[in-house]
Enzyme design. Structure first.
Site: not given
Length: 262
Positions: A155, A214
């Site tokens: 992303h 993340h």
């Protein structure tokens, strides 16, 4: 149509500015670092946006390159043909989308391979009970396991690359002037609004990734790949003659730039 034109006017006044192209890469990098530090030091409470099944993530981010490709295709074609009237030049500029597709494909393949070769299969998300019989992520998940490897943030990469690419291509609007009676006016105005809102979605979801998903190193590498993909094309290669080239500019503007460089 009047409301659409007002939106397009506002977006022209924001995203088309040279300052946006100059500072957006730095703003993305800084916000990624700030969001990551916030996530590590003072995590935000869970919200709708922290759920991977939220509408923006499922229907936009997961197919971010498809959205970017499908909206930039007619935008580049119409604006470049309007300015040059040369089909050959239009096709050359459209090849930027092929280059972007190649960058997207190669980078995501690299990320997938890195996660594969650095990962192992476990019985639980707490990384308990390594299951060495499962040697791939697909096999591990298929057997109800949990794969853990170095998962570079796709992303962070793709949203960075897409947002910067759209802003670069929208720079052509400095030269595109159409009145309401022009046959391309409605189409270009609609595309400007669509691309503008898409850019805001990409930046917003990039920020959400920074604060919710993340770890820092995974987002650093993802953002770095996105920045390198943008700079390697628009900052280096597209300045050369043997390339898809940058969005067309008027001769007077080119003259001013040449004078400035001297």
């Amino acid at each position: 149509m009047e409301h659409l034109e007002r939106c397009a006017w506002v977006l022209r006044g924001t995203l088309v500015r040279s300052a946006v192209r100059k500072y957006l890469p730095w703003a993305l990098a800084a916000s990624m670092l700030a969001g990551s530090l916030l996530k590590e030091l003072s995590p935000l409470p869970e919200s709708y946006l922290s759920n991977k099944r939220n509408v923006l993530n499922v229907y936009f981010v997961k197919v971010a390159w498809a959205w970017t490709f499908c909206l930039l295709l007619p935008f580049i074609a119409l604006t470049n043909y309007h300015l040059t009237g040369k089909a050959g030049l239009v096709l050359r500029r459209l090849s930027t989308l092929l280059v972007g597709t190649a960058i997207w494909y190669v980078c995501t393949a690299i990320f997938s391979n890195i996660e594969h070769y650095t990962g192992s299969c476990y019985q639980s998300p707490a990384l308990e009970g390594e299951r060495k019989e499962h040697q791939s992520k697909q096999q591990c998940h298929g057997e109800g396991g949990f794969w853990h490897g170095f998962d570079i943030s796709g992303h962070s990469f793709l949203l960075t690359f897409c947002a910067l690419m759209i802003v670069e291509e929208m720079a052509v609007l400095h030269e595109v002037k159409t009145d309401r009676n022009h046959c391309l006016h409605a189409a270009i105005t609609t595309l400007v609004v669509a691309l503008g809102f898409l850019t805001f979605i990409w930046v917003w979801m990039f920020l959400c990734t920074a604060v919710y998903f993340h770890n820092l190193s995974q987002k650093v590498f993802g953002t770095l790949f996105g920045l390198l993909g943008w700079y390697g094309t628009y900052g280096c290669w597209y300045l050369k003659s043997f390339s898809p080239g940058l969005p067309p500019q008027s001769s007077s503007l080119n003259l001013k730039q040449d004078t400035y460089k001297k």
